[in-house]
Design an enzyme around this catalytic site. Sequence first.
Site, PDB file in Angstrom:
ATOM      1  N   GLU A  15       0.844  -1.196   0.000  1.00 65.58           N
ATOM      2  CA  GLU A  15       0.000   0.000   0.000  1.00 65.58           C
ATOM      3  C   GLU A  15       0.878   1.245   0.000  1.00 65.58           C
ATOM      4  OE1 GLU A  15      -2.983   1.214   0.179  1.00 65.58           O
ATOM      5  OE2 GLU A  15      -4.377  -0.415   0.556  1.00 65.58           O
ATOM      6  N   ARG A 100      -7.528   1.548  13.602  1.00 69.45           N
ATOM      7  CA  ARG A 100      -6.135   1.757  13.221  1.00 69.45           C
ATOM      8  C   ARG A 100      -6.080   2.781  12.107  1.00 69.45           C
ATOM      9  NH1 ARG A 100      -5.116  -0.287   8.058  1.00 69.45           N
ATOM     10  NH2 ARG A 100      -5.960  -2.337   7.516  1.00 69.45           N
ATOM     11  N   ASN A 102      -5.049   4.279   8.458  1.00 70.15           N
ATOM     12  CA  ASN A 102      -4.983   3.705   7.113  1.00 70.15           C
ATOM     13  C   ASN A 102      -4.244   4.705   6.236  1.00 70.15           C
ATOM     14  OD1 ASN A 102      -5.501   1.355   5.598  1.00 70.15           O
ATOM     15  ND2 ASN A 102      -7.216   2.356   4.573  1.00 70.15           N
ATOM     16  N   ASN A 153      -9.370   6.132   2.945  1.00 70.18           N
ATOM     17  CA  ASN A 153      -8.394   5.711   1.945  1.00 70.18           C
ATOM     18  C   ASN A 153      -7.853   6.880   1.109  1.00 70.18           C
ATOM     19  OD1 ASN A 153      -7.106   3.186   1.588  1.00 70.18           O
ATOM     20  ND2 ASN A 153      -9.104   2.192   1.541  1.00 70.18           N
ATOM     21  N   ASP A 203      -9.862   2.444  -3.774  1.00 67.06           N
ATOM     22  CA  ASP A 203      -8.910   2.350  -2.654  1.00 67.06           C
ATOM     23  C   ASP A 203      -7.978   3.565  -2.694  1.00 67.06           C
ATOM     24  OD1 ASP A 203      -7.057   1.551  -0.711  1.00 67.06           O
ATOM     25  OD2 ASP A 203      -7.175  -0.546  -1.237  1.00 67.06           O
TER      26      ASP A 203
HETATM   27  C1  BGC Z   1      -7.039  -1.310   3.926  1.00 69.75           C
HETATM   28  C2  BGC Z   1      -7.342  -2.769   3.961  1.00 69.75           C
HETATM   29  C3  BGC Z   1      -8.605  -3.028   3.196  1.00 69.75           C
HETATM   30  C4  BGC Z   1      -8.526  -2.454   1.809  1.00 69.75           C
HETATM   31  C5  BGC Z   1      -9.792  -2.610   1.025  1.00 69.75           C
HETATM   32  C6  BGC Z   1      -6.983  -0.867   2.500  1.00 69.75           C
HETATM   33  O1  BGC Z   1      -6.688   0.475   2.427  1.00 69.75           O
HETATM   34  O2  BGC Z   1      -5.847  -1.042   4.591  1.00 69.75           O
HETATM   35  O3  BGC Z   1      -7.440  -3.209   5.287  1.00 69.75           O
HETATM   36  O4  BGC Z   1      -8.856  -4.418   3.116  1.00 69.75           O
HETATM   37  O5  BGC Z   1      -8.200  -1.100   1.871  1.00 69.75           O
HETATM   38  O6  BGC Z   1     -10.841  -1.981   1.620  1.00 69.75           O
HETATM   39 CA    CA Z   2      -5.527   1.876   0.919  1.00 72.42          CA
END
Ligand code: BGC
Ligand code: CA
Length: 298
Positions: A15, A100, A102, A153, A203
């Site tokens: 990521e 958490r 992201n 995201n 995402d």
């Molecule tokens: C998250 C994951 C998640 C994915 C799809 C990512 O940004 O960290 O935990 O499964 O997005 O939603």
């Molecule tokens: Ca992501």
Amino acid sequence: MSVSVVLQRVGELLEGPHWDEKSQCLYFIDIKTPVVHQWNRTTDEHKKVVLQNVKTVTSVVGRKQGGLAVTVDQEYATLDFESGELKSLAKVDRHNPETRMNDGKCDAMGRYWAGTMGPEKVPTKVEPELGTLYSLDKDCNVICHLSKIGISNGMAWSSDNRTMYYIDTVTKQVDAFDFDLEGGRISNRRSIFKVPENKGYADGMCIDEEGKLWIALYFGTSVVRVDPQTGDILKLLELPVSCPTSCCFGGPDYDELYITSTHQYFTEEQLKQEPLAGSVFKVTNLGVKGVPPHNFGG
Ligand code: BGC
Ligand code: CA
């Protein structure tokens, strides 16, 4: 246009790709292992550091003064890549130990924006509305911008800094806000793109120099280029993996698109079927350039 594999299956949930202009290195993270990766485009050297005493690392950015900053668990921290040493800058979500951090990215003033998410049973299925979107300024003040987020995201800003784009993955859409660069505030939320049926979930994302968005479609086997003014898909990059996670532009001329991917929750069968899941890809000859990323001011 051509897609090539830069690093094959080097992690599980790759990521947060971030281009470092000075070193011509791509940084990215593997959220759950938790590892920060560095790939040197000039030498093809690949290095990584496993972070100690944290469960997750969810984004990585450069610092204006040199070095790196990251989001880990429920914190912003600085990272010394050579030693792996983390130093906490600020904590978030004190009201809920279950969440958490992201995805995260910096705006043009050097604020580090990052959001949180609740516990996730399977990809995209989280306990609802536990996420919050924050920013951290150079003096380490944390501001809370949005609450009741599913999975915080992708983020991107228009080149005039008057618009911020944002993805809450569970909504299957991309939203825009009016962005106040001086004040670091967002307002006037509206939807500018809806992911088509059967194309998965939005995402991570980035923006090109023509102001168009490049959005990784998790479960959608593709990255799409979208016109935020019309909501039209201008280009669809078909990928050899079902779950791309994010993308960023890099290279000496910012004309290479780097894409991360995942194989989290895959069965043995799926792992065999998709040998490239968990790889980093490079796409060239796109006919458009990206813009340099911003670094953290603190
Ligand atoms: C998250 C994951 C998640 C994915 C799809 C990512 O940004 O960290 O935990 O499964 O997005 O939603
Ligand atoms: Ca992501």
